[in-house]
Enzyme design. Structure first.
Site, short mmCIF file in Angstrom:
data_model
loop_
_atom_site.label_atom_id
_atom_site.label_comp_id
_atom_site.label_asym_id
_atom_site.label_seq_id
_atom_site.Cartn_x
_atom_site.Cartn_y
_atom_site.Cartn_z
N ASP A 129 0.83 -0.85 -0.18
CA ASP A 129 -0.24 -0.12 0.03
C ASP A 129 0.74 1.11 0.13
O ASP A 129 2.12 1.39 0.87
CB ASP A 129 -0.61 -0.24 1.51
CG ASP A 129 -0.98 1.46 1.39
OD1 ASP A 129 -1.92 1.90 0.73
OD2 ASP A 129 -2.05 1.42 2.34
N ASP A 181 -4.25 3.91 2.91
CA ASP A 181 -5.54 3.58 3.00
C ASP A 181 -5.77 2.78 3.45
O ASP A 181 -6.98 1.84 3.41
CB ASP A 181 -6.33 4.40 1.87
CG ASP A 181 -6.16 3.34 0.39
OD1 ASP A 181 -4.50 2.29 0.13
OD2 ASP A 181 -6.30 3.31 -0.78
N ASP A 189 -1.68 -1.11 -3.63
CA ASP A 189 -1.93 -0.80 -5.15
C ASP A 189 -1.11 -0.45 -6.04
O ASP A 189 -0.57 -1.07 -5.17
CB ASP A 189 -2.54 0.91 -4.61
CG ASP A 189 -1.61 1.52 -3.46
OD1 ASP A 189 -0.22 1.52 -3.96
OD2 ASP A 189 -1.24 1.95 -2.28
N ASP A 209 -5.89 -10.30 -15.46
CA ASP A 209 -7.10 -11.08 -14.86
C ASP A 209 -7.83 -10.70 -16.02
O ASP A 209 -8.69 -9.78 -15.85
CB ASP A 209 -7.40 -10.85 -13.63
CG ASP A 209 -7.51 -12.92 -13.12
OD1 ASP A 209 -8.11 -13.15 -13.72
OD2 ASP A 209 -6.53 -12.91 -11.97
N ASP A 237 -9.17 -16.31 -15.98
CA ASP A 237 -10.09 -16.66 -15.07
C ASP A 237 -12.01 -17.74 -14.94
O ASP A 237 -12.47 -16.92 -16.16
CB ASP A 237 -11.40 -15.55 -14.56
CG ASP A 237 -11.88 -15.81 -12.94
OD1 ASP A 237 -10.97 -16.29 -12.10
OD2 ASP A 237 -13.03 -15.64 -13.14
N GLU A 271 -7.40 -20.46 -16.33
CA GLU A 271 -7.75 -21.68 -15.59
C GLU A 271 -9.05 -22.25 -15.73
O GLU A 271 -9.85 -21.85 -16.05
CB GLU A 271 -8.08 -20.05 -14.27
CG GLU A 271 -8.92 -21.21 -13.02
CD GLU A 271 -10.03 -20.01 -11.68
OE1 GLU A 271 -9.87 -20.52 -10.68
OE2 GLU A 271 -10.87 -19.75 -12.27
N HIS A 290 -4.32 -16.93 -4.97
CA HIS A 290 -5.64 -16.33 -4.18
C HIS A 290 -6.60 -16.95 -4.24
O HIS A 290 -7.99 -16.36 -2.67
CB HIS A 290 -5.68 -14.89 -4.82
CG HIS A 290 -6.72 -15.53 -6.09
ND1 HIS A 290 -6.03 -15.95 -7.09
CD2 HIS A 290 -7.68 -14.90 -5.67
CE1 HIS A 290 -7.25 -16.65 -8.22
NE2 HIS A 290 -7.76 -15.38 -7.70
N ASP A 291 -7.20 -18.16 -4.10
CA ASP A 291 -8.25 -19.43 -3.87
C ASP A 291 -8.20 -20.12 -3.18
O ASP A 291 -9.11 -21.05 -3.01
CB ASP A 291 -8.57 -19.54 -5.11
CG ASP A 291 -9.37 -18.63 -5.72
OD1 ASP A 291 -9.68 -17.50 -5.66
OD2 ASP A 291 -9.65 -18.60 -7.17
O1 TEU Z 1 -12.46 -19.49 -9.22
C1 TEU Z 1 -13.41 -20.22 -9.77
C2 TEU Z 1 -13.54 -21.02 -9.72
O2 TEU Z 1 -13.47 -22.45 -9.83
C3 TEU Z 1 -13.65 -20.49 -8.35
O3 TEU Z 1 -15.29 -21.18 -7.79
C4 TEU Z 1 -12.53 -21.88 -6.33
O4 TEU Z 1 -13.28 -22.76 -7.40
C5 TEU Z 1 -13.47 -21.15 -5.56
O5 TEU Z 1 -12.90 -20.28 -5.55
C6 TEU Z 1 -12.55 -21.74 -4.37
O6 TEU Z 1 -13.40 -21.31 -3.24
C7 TEU Z 1 -12.37 -17.83 -10.51
C8 TEU Z 1 -11.45 -17.22 -9.33
O7 TEU Z 1 -9.78 -17.32 -9.22
C9 TEU Z 1 -11.82 -16.61 -7.95
O8 TEU Z 1 -11.55 -15.47 -6.51
C10 TEU Z 1 -12.99 -15.55 -8.23
O9 TEU Z 1 -13.66 -15.81 -7.68
C11 TEU Z 1 -14.18 -16.89 -9.56
O10 TEU Z 1 -12.77 -16.36 -10.24
C12 TEU Z 1 -15.27 -15.93 -9.90
O11 TEU Z 1 -14.53 -15.17 -10.17
CA CA Z 2 -2.89 2.05 -1.43
#
Ligand code: TEU
Ligand code: CA
Length: 556
Positions: free
Chosen positions: A21, A25, A29, A98, A199, A256, A328-329
């Site tokens: 950041d 805030d 960013d 993305d 995505d 993905e 991140h998932d």
């Molecule tokens: O994720 C796709 C996906 O299939 C998700 O359902 C994943 O299995 C889930 O995050 C598990 O909890 C992509 C992105 O990477 C994710 O961050 C988004 O939330 C999603 O698409 C919708 O755009």
């Molecule tokens: Ca910021």
């Protein structure tokens, strides 16, 4: 398989909201990212994927886009973005954005217009259906819980959302919509973007006409994957998108892709595939239960190994897969793939070695190079992520206690990976001078970049060694292209494989347990390239592996 410029590279995922950041805030960013480009360059990163920074209400942290042609003010301005592209170029790095085009935000202009006139031009950009005798058009469940259909106020019509209700699905069957998407992609590529991470792309093809599938939970709904298995022809859209956009720019794309049909693999990532590469999710989906996270077992070392080898066999020479231990998932890989209580620096380095030396393109997720771990959530109120909140409720509805539900969510929550990057040991880990949008992991006092840079034996320096080996002119060819052949595949808690070209043979070997184990070496050792210990115990042809020891050996 044709050789491509990106095969030998190292990729890195930035989750902008949690990276750095610059203005206090509490939200990461673009200027924050620019300030860390030298850090990434020095680490050895060539390709950077940014999770979404387009205008968004952030209902799903930017995966709900309200304007594809602008940067969300929370992340910066288009000038900042142009500056980032220029600064990356100076350093010979590529930036990927993305590409989220299965759905947009309900605050996107298209959707707003569709709501004003569901039967008009923009209504056809989405899936809008009437109710059937007072029932929803289908019984599909959204990924984030509840039905995929949301009522349009004042009508008996519903719109489809496979994800959150603030993420209406775009109707790819409509050629006009597809044109809009291609125009937008080309606009970004014209700006000098290196390409995209794409995505949730498998979802763009729905099984039509709409129909119900057998219910798989008490709620009478059916998981979206069941419908997708029944949807055919996604390749027509994907091939068209490739030809109209990426191909003309030789752009790099990482799909993905979940649940592709096996016979379609060459179409996806073969020489003229829809994408340059796609991610391996075999480990992440292992043990996934129809019931929800609360029912998902913890993966064992042997299963982890099997998942990796299964993917390697499946891909073979068809194309080039992208390997991850987290994104991140997902929860942090070290907290997930190392057995409970066995997550420490040596074991983290072992996991890094096993993953990094696989054939394919390594993607490092921010903080992975420090060995960042899951965070301890005290209650569901500590969690921001919509998917985690849904899974918490699913667990409670299934009869779990709050403790059990919290345990499941803590293990798998997407917020584990979304806590701020740990730059130093100061109050907010050097991420922000303000209040971070998501709690910093208290372990930043010990796990942080500053401390690890100062410690030659840190996880961070170990990652640098792995990256350096991938780029070493002497070993590059075998690390990037060498055939992967499992070694002692059935040995319990051992993960080992050869990487082989006509010129060289490497043996990658990891003791996936605390107890020592002996391995008979297949031939004599020429060079010790990587070791997560100061020493190695070899007696004749017997190698004694220590507690979570990992080695990369060049052998005869
Ligand atoms: O994720 C796709 C996906 O299939 C998700 O359902 C994943 O299995 C889930 O995050 C598990 O909890 C992509 C992105 O990477 C994710 O961050 C988004 O939330 C999603 O698409 C919708 O755009
Ligand atoms: Ca910021």
């Amino acid at each position: 398989m044709k050789k491509k410029w990106w095969h030998e590279k190292v990729a890195y995922q930035i989750y902008p909201k949690s990276f750095c950041d610059s203005n206090g805030d509490g939200i990461g960013d673009i200027q924050g990212i620019i300030s860390k480009l030298d850090y990434l360059k020095d680490l050895g990163v060539d390709i950077i994927w940014l999770s979404p920074i387009y205008c968004s209400p952030l209902a799903d942290q930017g995966y709900d886009i309200s304007d594809y042609y602008n940067i969300d003010p929370r992340f910066g301005t288009m000038e900042d973005m142009d500056q980032l592209l220029a600064e990356a170029k100076k350093r010979d790095m590529k930036i990927l954005m993305d590409l989220v085009v299965n759905h947009c935000s309900d605050e996107h202009e298209w959707f707003q217009k569709a709501m004003e006139d569901p039967d008009g031009k923009y209504g056809k950009y989405f899936y809008i259906e009437e109710s059937k005798d007072g029932k929803l058009p289908t019984n599909w469940r959204s990924y984030f819980g509840g039905p995929v259909w949301e009522k349009i106020p004042g009508t008996d019509k519903y719109y489809l959302h496979l994800f959150h209700k603030k993420q209406p699905d775009l109707n790819w069957e409509n050629p006009e919509l597809r044109e809009e998407v291609y125009k937008m992609i080309n606009w970004w590529l014209d700006k000098g973007l290196g390409g995209f991470r794409i995505d949730a792309i498998i979802n763009i093809k729905k099984a039509l006409p709409f129909r119900d599938y057998p219910a798989d939970r008490e709620d009478g709904l059916s998981r979206p994957q069941t419908m997708l298995a029944d949807a055919h022809g996604v390749g027509v859209f994907l091939g068209e998108m490739r030809d109209r956009t990426f191909k003309k720019y030789d752009a790099f794309t990482a799909g993905e892709v979940f649940n592709e049909k096996p016979e379609e693999l060459p179409d996806f990532i073969g020489d003229d595939g829809y994408f340059s590469t796609m991610f391996d999710f075999n480990e992440t989906i292992w043990g996934m239960s129809d019931k929800g996270w609360y029912d998902q077992p913890r993966i064992t070392p042997d299963d982890y190994k099997r998942c990796c080898f299964e993917t390697q066999r499946k891909i073979g020479e068809v194309g080039f897969i992208s390997n991850i231990i987290e994104n991140h998932d997902e929860p942090r890989g070290v907290s997930r793939y190392l057995p409970d209580g066995e997550c420490f620096d040596t074991s983290k380095k072992m996991l890094a070695t096993m993953n990094f030396m696989l054939k394919g393109l390594p993607f490092i997720y921010q903080g992975q190079e420090l060995g960042m771990e899951n965070i301890k959530f005290n209650s569901i109120d500590d969690i921001d992520d919509i998917s985690s909140k849904d899974e918490y409720q699913v667990a409670l509805d299934a009869g779990c206690s709050t403790e059990e539900a919290m345990k499941a969510v803590s293990m798998f929550s997407r917020d584990n990976a979304r806590t701020p990057f740990q730059w130093d040991d100061s109050e907010n880990a050097g991420f922000t001078t303000g209040t971070p949008w998501l709690k910093v992991n208290p372990n930043h006092t010990t796990i942080n970049l500053k401390a690890e840079q100062a410690d030659e034996n840190s996880v961070f320096h170990y990652y640098k060694k792995l990256i350096a080996l991938r780029k070493d002119p002497e070993y590059k060819d075998v690390v990037v292209y060498g055939e992967l052949i499992p070694f002692l595949e059935d040995r319990h808690n051992l993960m080992a494989y050869y990487r082989k070209t006509d010129e060289k043979t490497l043996l990658v070997i990891g003791n996936y347990q605390t107890a020592e184990q002996d391995v008979t070496l297949p031939s004599s050792v020429k060079n010790l390239l990587i070791n997560n210990y100061p020493d190695v115990k070899i007696n004749g042809n017997i190698l004694t592996l220590q507690n979570y020891q990992a080695l990369v050996l060049e052998i005869e």
